[in-house]
Design an enzyme around this catalytic site. Structure first.
Site, PDB file in Angstrom:
ATOM      1  CB  SER A 690      -0.939   0.002   1.210  1.00 51.92           C
ATOM      2  OG  SER A 690      -0.199  -0.019   2.414  1.00 51.92           O
ATOM      3  CE  LYS A 733      -3.511   1.008   4.963  1.00 55.85           C
ATOM      4  NZ  LYS A 733      -3.321   0.592   3.561  1.00 55.85           N
TER       5      LYS A 733
END
Length: 794
Positions: A690, A733
């Protein structure tokens, strides 16, 4: 006193028109039959005294009144037909009782009752039997009746053989019927019906029916008796041997104590309502125990096993409270937020209410530490009215912890599943398996494989613990598991779990949790009262932002505890009596700010980009730095990166080199310079795809001299063609970026659906951009004007 005077010829006695009457209970006297009776009532005794001075004749009738006296009764409802008898003998006994020996004379019928005496007397009509005519049918009836009676005498141990001989010698059919009717075992009502029959043929037929019935009963009784006798012979032999064994044990000094303990176990087995298989095993072990000496080591093993078998709640459980409104209220009282988890739990209980025998899924509460996973299990148990058992699986490496040890091992015990069920005292507790993601395995087995059966509703109805070695039904237990991360759970075990995410809390949620739960709890735990300390909302916000960096509230509670201890110390020393903690006073108790979100300062120069990362403790920000120096086109990666992250950096560099002209980067730059990518916090291992978008953005920012926007964070995987692929952990996140004050986030287009899990407040305060390729990312992330001149080849 005994009076033996009696008429010389009872057959010649003339029966008077008026007879004194004595009603009897359960006693029928037939003509020409001699019978003993006992008189205890006062009226009847005075009657006897009077007739003994006269002709000694009395009438006996069957009383229909229920009385405790077995023979004499009150004359309330006497029968209308009875027997006139003459008293042969009389004897007075103790307690004013009179024993009589009477002989029946003839039947009579009560015409009317006559008053004037303290006892009952009546005008009677003597009933003469029909003339005995011995036709063939009557003779056949008499012969058959005599043969049946002979059979009765032979089958009955209480009748002397002389009765059968006497019956065969009687020539008058009426007398034969009366004699046999008086001897056989029949009810008083049946005998009275015989007494009322004047037709001799009908009387013989009715007596034959009664005798037939008596023969059937006696034959069946003899059959049963023979069967019981054969069993008794074996039982007597066993009893004799047991008595000998008992005597031997008493000589050895081990008799009574062993028998008492064996009897106690036997009683527990009977009272425990064990299933058939468990009861059979318990009885087999009890038989072994009874043959052992108490000082034997095997005796302790057997008794411990019986203790476990009889102590388990095989059929004892609590009644579920399935009031959905009340459950919702309980969950809301104990936990703030966590709406998705509460919704799924309420759905589970609603289905169980509508279908009690349903085999529900195994819930897995997954999320960072301190988000309320374990306490959620407590709330579920309290809401349902069940017992709560918690078993920590962290560091468990022995399969026997789950399935137990074989009894052949010294010190063997059942597994912790069965131990928890015994502690709960019910077969349907809420059983929490904590930290299921931290189960290990070694040479002693794989506990996660043993959990496959425990956590499968289609299998756990017959869970066999190695120690018990009999099935125990776990299907009624509500299993709840918790985990910080799902990646370490074996796929087969994870497939049995329904995962409910418990993400981190927002700052506003933490403030409300602190005010509602944490602060009152710590004030009480540290001996304070609400009159002595008050903590403002601004102070709580300052503690959250400056002293904790977590998804949950565990560290927040620790800081609040430290603050309360500081105030308690000052109050104990007499320095203050009460205080209010504001933002300015927080540092006096907790020291300087320990957590600083340096997002604005970290991305103040070109070549630095802010990404987002997922960790087992929640989301976090990830800063990626890029630079270059004279060299030969090498790529250096630092920051303890994993293989996947290194590959993302190489893919980003390849994309930039492929599109160098459109990105305005000199093509010979890559052959004459070395490029260095660094991810700070090098002591922490980092891996995953990511960060590809963030690495590419940092490189382009450095090469072009354009800074990345300070309030922007990003995540996503890249391909060599520049496509942006979706990643996981979006909720964690985004919450981490929100805590850091980030206002803009770039996400892959395919991750747009994940925003539905975010709190509405977070969605309102952050601007989201969804991209498909890297050119869109660079357009959104980089400032238009370069902060410095782009890097040139020297």
């Amino acid at each position: 006193m005994t009076d033996e005077k009696a008429p010389e010829d009872v057959q010649a006695v003339k029966i008077p028109e008026i007879l004194p009457i004595i009603p009897l209970l359960n006693v029928i006297v037939f003509p020409r039959m001699t019978f003993p009776i006992e008189i205890i009532e006062e009226n009847a005794i005075s009657l006897i005294d009077e007739v003994m001075a006269g002709d000694r004749l009395i009438g006996l009738v069957l009383s229909k009144k229920v009385s405790q006296n077995p023979q004499a009764a009150s004359p309330d409802v006497p029968s209308q037909i009875g027997t006139c008898v003459v008293i042969l003998k009389m004897a007075r006994g103790e307690d004013s009782r009179i024993q009589l020996l009477v002989q029946g004379l003839s039947r009579f019928k009560i015409v009317e009752h006559v008053e004037g005496k303290p006892y009952l007397q009546a005008r009677v009509e003597v009933l003469e039997e029909e003339v005995d005519i011995k036709d063939i049918e009557i003779e056949a009836l008499m012969s058959n009746l005599a043969a049946l009676f002979d059979r009765v005498v032979k089958l009955s141990p209480f009748l002397p053989p002389e009765f059968a001989i006497m019956a065969k010698s009687i020539t008058r059919p009426g007398t034969l019927a009366d004699m046999i009717a008086s001897i056989i075992n029949a009810s008083p009502e049946e005998k009275h019906s015989i007494l009322t029959l004047l037709d001799v043929k009908k009387r013989l037929q009715e007596v034959t029916r009664l005798v037939n019935h008596q023969v059937e009963i006696l034959e069946l009784g003899n059959k049963i008796q023979s069967q019981v006798k054969s069993g008794m012979d074996k039982g007597q032999r066993d009893y004799y041997l047991r008595q000998q064994l008992k005597a031997i044990k008493e000589e050895l000094g081990e008799g009574e104590e062993t028998n008492v303990e064996v009897n106690e176990y036997r009683a527990k087995i009977e009272e425990g309502n064990l299933p058939a298989e468990a009861k059979k095993e318990a009885e087999r072990e009890l038989a072994r125990l009874a043959r052992m000496h108490p000082s034997s080591s095997e005796y302790t093993v057997a008794s411990t096993y019986l203790d476990w078998l009889t102590a388990l709640p095989w059929n004892e459980g609590t009644k579920d409270t399935l009031d959905i409104k009340q459950v919702r209220k309980t969950l809301d009282e104990d936990h703030f937020g966590l709406e998705k988890a509460k919704k799924r739990i309420l759905e589970y209980l609603a289905v169980r209410k509508l279908k009690p025998d349903t085999k529900g899924p195994i819930l897995c509460l997954a999320g960072p530490p301190g988000t309320g996973k374990t306490s959620m299990g407590h709330s579920i148990a309290r809401a349902m009215g069940r017992h709560f058992i918690r078993m920590s699986l962290g560091g468990v490496r022995d399969e026997a912890e789950i399935r137990g040890h074989r009894r052949t091992y010294v010190g063997a015990l059942p597994g912790r599943i069965i131990q928890g069920i015994r502690r709960a005292g019910s077969h349907n507790p809420v059983f929490m398996l904590d930290e299921i993601d931290k189960v290990g395995s070694d040479y002693r087995g794989d506990p996660s494989s043993a959990l496959l059966e425990v956590l499968d509703p289609e299998q756990n109805f017959s869970f066999v613990d190695h120690y018990l070695d009999v099935p125990f039904d776990l299907s009624r237990v509500m299993f709840i598991t918790t985990a910080n991360m799902l990646d370490t759970i074996p796929p087969a075990l994870r497939d049995r779990l329904e995962v409910i995410e418990l993400p981190g809390y927002t700052q506003d949620e933490k403030i409300k949790i602190a005010e509602r739960y944490l602060i009152p709890r710590q004030i009480d735990a540290n001996g304070l009262s609400e009159d002595q300390i008050a903590i403002t909302r601004g102070a709580v916000r300052s503690i959250i932002a400056g002293y904790t960096r977590e998804a949950g509230v565990r560290n927040l509670e620790r800081e609040l505890a430290s603050l309360c201890r500081g105030v308690a110390a000052q109050i104990a020393e007499g320095k203050i009596k009460h205080t209010q903690i504001t933002v300015k006073e927080v540092h006096k108790y907790l020291g300087p700010v320990r957590v600083a979100y340096e997002a604005s300062t970290r991305v103040s120069k070109p070549g630095v980009a802010m990404g987002m990362a997922w960790t087992p403790t929640g989301g976090d920000l990830l800063f990626i730095e890029a630079t270059a120096m004279k060299g030969r086109g090498g790529l250096m990666l630092t920051g303890q990166l994993g293989e996947v992250m290194k590959e993302s950096a190489q893919a980003a560099l390849s994309f930039i080199r492929t599109n160098a002209s459109s990105l305005k980067v000199a093509e010979n730059f890559f052959t004459e310079n070395d490029i260095h990518i660094h991810v700070p916090a090098g002591a922490i291992p980092k891996d995953g795809p990511s960060a590809g978008v963030t690495m590419l953005t940092a490189l382009v920012s450095f090469f072009t001299g354009r800074k990345v926007r300070q309030d922007l964070a990003m995540t996503g995987e890249i391909t060599l063609r520049g496509l942006v692929l979706p990643v996981g952990g979006i909720k964690e996140k985004v919450l981490a970026a929100h805590r850091a004050g980030v206002k803009t986030i770039i996400l892959p287009q395919l991750n747009k659906k994940d925003l539905d899990d975010l709190p509405p407040k977070v969605r309102r305060e952050i601007t989201f951009y969804f991209v498909v390729d890297m050119l869109e990312v660079l357009k959104l992330a980089l400032e238009n004007k370069p902060a410095r001149q782009a890097v040139k080849v020297l």
